[in-house]
Design a protein around this motif. Structure first.
Motif, short mmCIF file in Angstrom:
data_model
loop_
_atom_site.label_atom_id
_atom_site.label_comp_id
_atom_site.label_asym_id
_atom_site.label_seq_id
_atom_site.Cartn_x
_atom_site.Cartn_y
_atom_site.Cartn_z
N CYS A 25 0.85 -1.20 0.00
CA CYS A 25 0.00 0.00 0.00
C CYS A 25 0.88 1.25 0.00
N ALA A 67 0.60 3.91 -2.96
CA ALA A 67 0.05 5.24 -2.62
C ALA A 67 1.00 6.34 -3.06
N LYS A 68 2.31 6.16 -2.84
CA LYS A 68 3.27 7.21 -3.19
C LYS A 68 3.42 7.38 -4.70
N TYR A 113 1.06 6.77 -6.86
CA TYR A 113 -0.20 7.40 -7.29
C TYR A 113 -0.18 8.90 -6.99
N LEU A 114 0.30 9.26 -5.79
CA LEU A 114 0.36 10.68 -5.41
C LEU A 114 1.33 11.43 -6.32
N THR A 151 -6.51 0.13 0.16
CA THR A 151 -5.46 0.97 -0.41
C THR A 151 -6.08 2.19 -1.10
N CYS A 152 -7.15 1.96 -1.86
CA CYS A 152 -7.84 3.08 -2.53
C CYS A 152 -8.39 4.05 -1.50
N VAL A 162 -5.62 6.20 -0.10
CA VAL A 162 -5.23 7.24 -1.07
C VAL A 162 -6.26 8.38 -1.03
N GLN A 174 -1.53 14.71 0.59
CA GLN A 174 -0.84 14.34 -0.65
C GLN A 174 0.24 15.39 -0.97
N ILE A 180 0.98 7.52 6.05
CA ILE A 180 0.38 6.36 5.37
C ILE A 180 0.32 5.16 6.31
#
Length: 207
Positions: A10, A14-15, A17-18, A157-158, A161, A170, A196
């Motif tokens: 995750c 997450a990172k 995606y950000l 995980t979603c 985020v 973010q 996170i």
């Protein structure tokens, strides 16, 4: 997990995606890290966001790779792959630059992966991870079988985020590029990591 399988944590997802969200009109890239020993399945536990400008500028990439390498050896981690999101959302194919850096990582790690972010699937509520993964097979980078890519607790995980966006956290993400502009910024993202991990622990008790 058996050989050939890749698990994406995750934290790492997450990172990435950000990073891609922070610079939506740019190509971005970064390194995938693992804190598990070499051999067997690849467990991607973290990532280091690198650049959002001049991805193909070799000296900056080399400088970043060297610094991340040093940091990894101090923190018992290793570089196991490379990620990239192209500026054009509909294009998730690896660029020459992506292949070149992935190749460099493969020289040190024989089960390295190349992960491309699929910009068209980067929207809230997407049912599948917006990623396309490649592995080195017969001297070239080939698409990896989707069934060998694990992203456990995808819904959690979603939701993590989404929580990072709604709390404004973010904005904590720092890539190597931003660090070069202002060296007081921490490209290892300790602050964001802690944030996170805080959200992860109640969600599922593991990373």
């Amino acid at each position: 997990m058996s050989m050939g399988e890749v698990e994406l944590s995750c934290l790492a997802y997450a990172k990435m995606y950000l990073h891609a969200s922070q610079f939506p009109r740019c190509s971005v890239n970064g390194l995938l890290l693992s804190s598990s020993a070499a051999g067997g399945a690849v467990c991607i536990t973290d990532c280091v966001p690198l650049l959002h400008t001049h991805l193909s500028l070799a000296p900056i990439t080399q400088l970043a790779l060297t610094q991340v390498d040093v940091w990894c050896s101090q923190t018992q981690q290793r570089i196991v792959g490379y990620y990239q999101a192209n500026a054009c959302a509909s294009d998730s194919s690896p660029t020459p630059c992506a292949l070149k850096i992935a190749e460099k990582i493969f020289e040190q790690c024989n089960n390295a992966v190349l992960l491309m972010i699929d910009g068209e699937k980067m929207f809230p509520g997407c049912r599948v991870p917006p990623i396309v993964m490649y592995e080195r097979k017969d001297a070239r980078w080939a698409l990896k079988d989707k069934h060998t890519i694990m992203l456990r607790q995808w819904e959690e995980t979603c939701s993590i985020v989404n929580q990072l966006f709604s709390s404004g956290d973010q904005a904590l993400l720092v890539d190597f590029d931003s660090h070069l502009d202002d060296i007081t910024k921490d490209w290892t993202n300790q602050k964001l990591n802690a944030k996170i991990m805080e959200l992860v622990s109640p969600a599922n008790g593991n990373v």
